[in-house]
Design an enzyme around this catalytic site. Structure first.
Site, PDB file in Angstrom:
ATOM      1  CG  ASP A   8      -1.493  -3.197  -1.814  1.00 16.78           C
ATOM      2  OD1 ASP A   8      -1.440  -1.958  -1.768  1.00 16.78           O
ATOM      3  OD2 ASP A   8      -2.037  -3.899  -0.940  1.00 16.78           O
ATOM      4  CG  ASP A 213      -5.139  -5.690   0.580  1.00 17.97           C
ATOM      5  OD1 ASP A 213      -5.682  -5.428   1.667  1.00 17.97           O
ATOM      6  OD2 ASP A 213      -4.437  -4.860  -0.025  1.00 17.97           O
TER       7      ASP A 213
END
Length: 273
Positions: A8, A213
């Site tokens: 990510d 996250d």
């Protein structure tokens, strides 16, 4: 051993100032050069923005963009695409929603909105990516990749209830950040897209490691052989995946810190910095 590593961007590889640290870039190159691990960036950002990022870094990586709506090869070839159904896009764009959140529409031309985005551009300081100010109600419903609402989290939680009721399963809703609610095609997420990419490369999801996250990383982290959660991750992500290890904070380039340990001292117990 992992053969494919997916990352990510916001809150994971990127520091809070939305920049990539030098240590992170060096470590990504080590993965590729020393271990021949294939790299993939799995992000909610647009492919036009990510191509610009890659060109500045001179990194060769596959791109999973728009939270799984597009997959591109290292040469830029489109491997997979998925759009919102015209019915879902039409309902969201033309709906009357009880919210203060701003609406942002994405398609292959870029980022489209009626709102002045102001501080939101800080998140795109690395690439200079910016929206086109348009009348979103004139956007063709059959060309919409995803729709985002940005605002206060409690307001977005109330909006999510409205959208769930209105769409009746015609879209997948998730939080890509506490202040960003995304409306995506049914069955579309980073995990599903990474599975498509893995098969394309002749691998399985057990051959992958992934870092994330936010709740839009949930399916990816839960389905790979080695999923890792950032220390700064959304609380709900940690609660939903309590079995996965938590590493350090993105402000300390924790992905680089973890991977350096994994490359150089895998026999020692890892502890976040």
């Amino acid at each position: 051993m992992a053969r494919l590593a997916a990352f990510d961007m916001d809150g994971t590889l990127l520091m809070p100032n939305h920049l990539l640290g030098e240590e992170t870039v060096r470590t990504l190159n080590r993965l590729r050069d020393e271990r021949q691990i294939t790299l993939a960036f799995a992000t909610g950002r647009h492919v036009l923005e990510m191509r610009h990022v890659l060109s500045k870094l001179s990194l060769e990586a596959f791109l999973i963009t728009g939270n799984g709506t597009r997959i591109h090869s290292t040469q830029g070839d489109l491997l997979h695409r998925q759009d919102l159904s015209p019915e879902a896009a039409q309902r969201v764009i033309h709906g009357q929603w009880d919210t203060q959140a701003s609406m942002h529409v994405f398609n292959d031309t870029g980022w489209l909105t009626e709102f002045e985005v102001g501080e939101m551009l800080n998140a795109h300081v690395y690439s200079g990516f910016s929206p086109k100010i348009v009348d979103v109600k004139r956007i063709p419903a059959d060309e919409v990749t995803k729709i985002c609402f940005c605002g206060l989290h409690d307001d977005l939680l109330r909006l999510k209830i409205q959208l769930d009721e209105a769409l009746g399963g015609r879209a997948f809703l998730c939080f890509s950040a506490v202040d960003c609610l995304e409306v995506l095609p049914v069955g579309c997420n980073k995990g599903a897209a990474l599975n498509v990419l893995s098969k394309h490369l002749g691998l399985t999801m057990k051959d992958c490691m992934a870092f994330g996250d936010a709740m839009n990383d949930r399916e990816m982290l839960s389905s790979v052989g080695h999923g890792l959660i950032m220390g700064n991750a959304m609380a709900q992500l940690k609660e939903d995946l309590p079995h996965l290890p938590v590493i350090g904070h993105c402000n300390k380039q924790a992905v680089s810190h973890y991977l350096t340990h994994w490359l150089d001292t895998p026999n020692l117990t890892y502890s976040p910095e």
